[in-house]
Design a protein around this motif. Structure first.
Motif, PDB file in Angstrom:
ATOM      1  N   SER A  59       0.611   3.523 -10.251  1.00 21.29           N
ATOM      2  CA  SER A  59       0.328   2.563  -9.183  1.00 21.29           C
ATOM      3  C   SER A  59      -0.891   1.761  -9.622  1.00 21.29           C
ATOM      4  O   SER A  59      -2.008   2.289  -9.632  1.00 21.29           O
ATOM      5  CB  SER A  59       0.040   3.269  -7.860  1.00 21.29           C
ATOM      6  OG  SER A  59       1.194   3.916  -7.392  1.00 21.29           O
ATOM      7  N   PHE A  60      -0.656   0.525 -10.016  1.00 23.42           N
ATOM      8  CA  PHE A  60      -1.726  -0.326 -10.529  1.00 23.42           C
ATOM      9  C   PHE A  60      -1.880  -1.511  -9.592  1.00 23.42           C
ATOM     10  O   PHE A  60      -1.012  -2.370  -9.526  1.00 23.42           O
ATOM     11  CB  PHE A  60      -1.414  -0.798 -11.950  1.00 23.42           C
ATOM     12  CG  PHE A  60      -1.220   0.340 -12.925  1.00 23.42           C
ATOM     13  CD1 PHE A  60      -2.023   1.461 -12.874  1.00 23.42           C
ATOM     14  CD2 PHE A  60      -0.245   0.275 -13.910  1.00 23.42           C
ATOM     15  CE1 PHE A  60      -1.859   2.503 -13.788  1.00 23.42           C
ATOM     16  CE2 PHE A  60      -0.079   1.299 -14.823  1.00 23.42           C
ATOM     17  CZ  PHE A  60      -0.887   2.420 -14.761  1.00 23.42           C
ATOM     18  N   GLY A  61      -2.978  -1.556  -8.849  1.00 22.30           N
ATOM     19  CA  GLY A  61      -3.122  -2.541  -7.807  1.00 22.30           C
ATOM     20  C   GLY A  61      -4.033  -3.697  -8.154  1.00 22.30           C
ATOM     21  O   GLY A  61      -4.620  -3.781  -9.225  1.00 22.30           O
TER      22      GLY A  61
ATOM     23  N   GLY B  34       0.789  -1.228   0.000  1.00 23.88           N
ATOM     24  CA  GLY B  34       0.000   0.000   0.000  1.00 23.88           C
ATOM     25  C   GLY B  34       0.821   1.277   0.000  1.00 23.88           C
ATOM     26  O   GLY B  34       0.341   2.326  -0.413  1.00 23.88           O
ATOM     27  N   ALA B  35       2.050   1.206   0.449  1.00 23.88           N
ATOM     28  CA  ALA B  35       2.911   2.394   0.483  1.00 23.88           C
ATOM     29  C   ALA B  35       3.779   2.515  -0.760  1.00 23.88           C
ATOM     30  O   ALA B  35       4.543   3.465  -0.891  1.00 23.88           O
ATOM     31  CB  ALA B  35       3.797   2.350   1.722  1.00 23.88           C
ATOM     32  N   ALA B  36       3.668   1.572  -1.693  1.00 25.61           N
ATOM     33  CA  ALA B  36       4.566   1.536  -2.845  1.00 25.61           C
ATOM     34  C   ALA B  36       4.546   2.834  -3.653  1.00 25.61           C
ATOM     35  O   ALA B  36       5.592   3.389  -3.982  1.00 25.61           O
ATOM     36  CB  ALA B  36       4.228   0.345  -3.744  1.00 25.61           C
ATOM     37  N   GLY B  37       3.365   3.320  -3.980  1.00 26.96           N
ATOM     38  CA  GLY B  37       3.265   4.502  -4.840  1.00 26.96           C
ATOM     39  C   GLY B  37       3.958   5.720  -4.274  1.00 26.96           C
ATOM     40  O   GLY B  37       4.718   6.404  -4.957  1.00 26.96           O
ATOM     41  N   VAL B  38       3.722   6.001  -3.005  1.00 27.17           N
ATOM     42  CA  VAL B  38       4.316   7.189  -2.396  1.00 27.17           C
ATOM     43  C   VAL B  38       5.834   7.041  -2.265  1.00 27.17           C
ATOM     44  O   VAL B  38       6.584   8.001  -2.477  1.00 27.17           O
ATOM     45  CB  VAL B  38       3.652   7.539  -1.040  1.00 27.17           C
ATOM     46  CG1 VAL B  38       4.006   6.538   0.032  1.00 27.17           C
ATOM     47  CG2 VAL B  38       3.998   8.944  -0.620  1.00 27.17           C
ATOM     48  N   LEU B  39       6.307   5.844  -1.934  1.00 28.12           N
ATOM     49  CA  LEU B  39       7.753   5.637  -1.828  1.00 28.12           C
ATOM     50  C   LEU B  39       8.429   5.735  -3.192  1.00 28.12           C
ATOM     51  O   LEU B  39       9.536   6.267  -3.307  1.00 28.12           O
ATOM     52  CB  LEU B  39       8.054   4.278  -1.183  1.00 28.12           C
ATOM     53  CG  LEU B  39       7.676   4.156   0.290  1.00 28.12           C
ATOM     54  CD1 LEU B  39       7.888   2.736   0.778  1.00 28.12           C
ATOM     55  CD2 LEU B  39       8.450   5.151   1.129  1.00 28.12           C
ATOM     56  N   GLU B  40       7.764   5.222  -4.228  1.00 25.90           N
ATOM     57  CA  GLU B  40       8.327   5.307  -5.570  1.00 25.90           C
ATOM     58  C   GLU B  40       8.402   6.752  -6.041  1.00 25.90           C
ATOM     59  O   GLU B  40       9.392   7.169  -6.635  1.00 25.90           O
ATOM     60  CB  GLU B  40       7.508   4.454  -6.533  1.00 25.90           C
ATOM     61  CG  GLU B  40       7.647   2.977  -6.231  1.00 25.90           C
ATOM     62  CD  GLU B  40       6.605   2.125  -6.910  1.00 25.90           C
ATOM     63  OE1 GLU B  40       5.836   2.627  -7.752  1.00 25.90           O
ATOM     64  OE2 GLU B  40       6.562   0.922  -6.595  1.00 25.90           O
ATOM     65  N   LEU B  41       7.367   7.517  -5.773  1.00 26.35           N
ATOM     66  CA  LEU B  41       7.394   8.932  -6.138  1.00 26.35           C
ATOM     67  C   LEU B  41       8.493   9.645  -5.362  1.00 26.35           C
ATOM     68  O   LEU B  41       9.270  10.410  -5.943  1.00 26.35           O
ATOM     69  CB  LEU B  41       6.038   9.582  -5.871  1.00 26.35           C
ATOM     70  CG  LEU B  41       5.952  11.063  -6.222  1.00 26.35           C
ATOM     71  CD1 LEU B  41       6.257  11.299  -7.697  1.00 26.35           C
ATOM     72  CD2 LEU B  41       4.579  11.608  -5.865  1.00 26.35           C
ATOM     73  N   ALA B  42       8.587   9.379  -4.062  1.00 25.79           N
ATOM     74  CA  ALA B  42       9.628  10.003  -3.244  1.00 25.79           C
ATOM     75  C   ALA B  42      11.021   9.676  -3.776  1.00 25.79           C
ATOM     76  O   ALA B  42      11.919  10.522  -3.745  1.00 25.79           O
ATOM     77  CB  ALA B  42       9.502   9.571  -1.789  1.00 25.79           C
ATOM     78  N   GLY B  43      11.191   8.471  -4.287  1.00 19.00           N
ATOM     79  CA  GLY B  43      12.483   8.083  -4.843  1.00 19.00           C
ATOM     80  C   GLY B  43      12.835   8.827  -6.119  1.00 19.00           C
ATOM     81  O   GLY B  43      14.012   8.898  -6.495  1.00 19.00           O
TER      82      GLY B  43
END
Length: 151
Positions: A134-136, A79-88
């Motif tokens: 982010s495709f879940g 669930g946190a993948a999208g925000v962490l990827e953007l932050a990266g």
């Protein structure tokens, strides 16, 4: 955001492309305006193929839009993948660097997009926009676009 509701786990590239297109429209942008696409790319064959089809359908063979994947560096944070990827990818606005996709040993021919950054970072003159996919599961798709702020 959109949903394809076709399958519990199998993605649907056509709706992913529509989600990216909707995000572009809402932002008042066109594909040529995007500098970096951070893919959802979980490393599943069908998932990655569908996403690459979606990117190809919307972006064609743009030589000014660079593609990377943050999960290759940090893993899948669910669930946190999208925000962490953007932050990266946010540091690219100041260092103009597209971080690479790592651990990519055999690129499926159906995922061979011309501007995937692999192995080492890609230095650019300027990064203006980042599109983050982010495709879940259960067909829930979301795309966020962030634009560089110039005061």
């Amino acid at each position: 955001m959109n949903s394809d509701a076709r399958d519990f786990v199998l993605p649907y590239g056509e709706r992913q492309a529509q989600c990216m297109e909707l995000a572009l429209q809402r932002a008042g942008l066109v594909p040529e305006d995007i500098t970096i696409i951070n893919t959802h790319a979980t490393g599943t064959r069908q998932g990655d193929i569908e996403e690459c089809k979606a990117i190809r359908a919307l972006f064609g063979d743009l030589e000014t839009t660079w593609i990377n994947n943050t999960k290759s560096l940090i893993g899948h944070a669910m669930g946190a993948a999208g925000v962490l990827e953007l932050a990266g990818n946010l540091p690219a606005f100041s260092d103009h660097m597209v971080h690479p996709t790592i651990n990519l040993d055999r690129l499926d021919p159906e995922c061979d997009l011309p501007t995937i950054v692999t192995g080492k970072p890609k230095q650019l003159d300027k990064v203006e926009t980042i599109l983050n996919n982010s495709f879940g599961m259960v067909g829930i798709n979301s795309v966020v676009i962030v634009r560089r702020f110039d005061p």
